[in-house]
Design an enzyme around this catalytic site. Structure first.
Site, short mmCIF file in Angstrom:
data_model
loop_
_atom_site.label_atom_id
_atom_site.label_comp_id
_atom_site.label_asym_id
_atom_site.label_seq_id
_atom_site.Cartn_x
_atom_site.Cartn_y
_atom_site.Cartn_z
N ASP A 23 -7.80 6.33 4.27
CA ASP A 23 -8.18 5.31 5.26
C ASP A 23 -9.42 5.75 6.03
O ASP A 23 -9.61 6.93 6.30
CB ASP A 23 -7.04 5.09 6.25
N HIS B 230 0.98 4.61 6.86
CA HIS B 230 0.54 5.38 5.69
C HIS B 230 0.91 6.85 5.86
O HIS B 230 1.34 7.27 6.92
CB HIS B 230 -0.97 5.25 5.49
N SER C 110 0.80 -1.23 0.00
CA SER C 110 0.00 0.00 0.00
C SER C 110 0.84 1.28 0.00
O SER C 110 0.32 2.35 -0.31
CB SER C 110 -0.95 0.02 1.21
#
Length: 170
Positions: free
Chosen positions: A113, A88, A48
């Site tokens: 998210d 992230h 990701s």
């Protein structure tokens, strides 16, 4: 006939293994204290964050207060119903019900998210009411942020990642 060295063969291997384990434990413990985080090193387990991080990269983390986090920083946070912490990038910082809240997204993801509410597991979420159990926050609460990425060591965690997956541990 000369006697064999006392620390020859398997004994030398056992001593080396013991010393190695003690050194690794000491380095890890020292990093925890110096970097103010319980998890100073994490292995990236998904794609990701490509091309910034790849599966098997090891990331060095530092615990920081949420007011030191800026747009563009890569952070680690905990999310309800997720086994492992998520790493992230911060895309935007909002204020939600008077609290700091982060819009976070993986570099290789199409959407930011979400953060499902689980008030039983994460009691601090009560301050984000009037949302109800099962609702989703539009951002990641500041209390969920655990640390910030400092440095990446490419691919050195790939072998442990594969072994853990093969053993069904992750």
């Amino acid at each position: 006939m000369a006697e064999r060295n006392l620390l020859g063969g398997w004994k030398a291997d056992a001593v080396f293994l013991l010393i190695s384990l003690v050194v690794v434990f000491m380095v890890h413990s020292g990093l925890k204290v110096a970097l103010h985080t319980d998890s100073p090193l994490v292995i990236v387990i998904s794609g990701s964050m490509e091309p910034t991080f790849y599966r098997g990269d090891v990331v060095l983390l530092k615990g920081v207060p949420s007011n030191e986090i800026e747009v563009g920083d890569v952070v680690v946070y905990r999310r309800p119903y997720t086994k492992y912490p998520i790493i992230h990038r911060v895309r935007k910082i909002l204020e939600y019900n008077g609290k700091r809240c982060f819009v976070i997204q993986g570099d290789n993801n199409w959407v930011h998210d979400f953060y499902p509410l689980d008030i039983n597991e994460f009691p601090y979420l009560k301050s984000y009411l009037p949302l109800a159990e099962g609702d989703v926050l539009p951002c990641i609460p500041e209390e969920a942020i655990e640390s910030k990425a400092l440095l990446v060591f490419p691919k050195i965690g790939y072998l442990p990642l594969i072994v853990r997956e093969e053993l069904g541990l992750g």
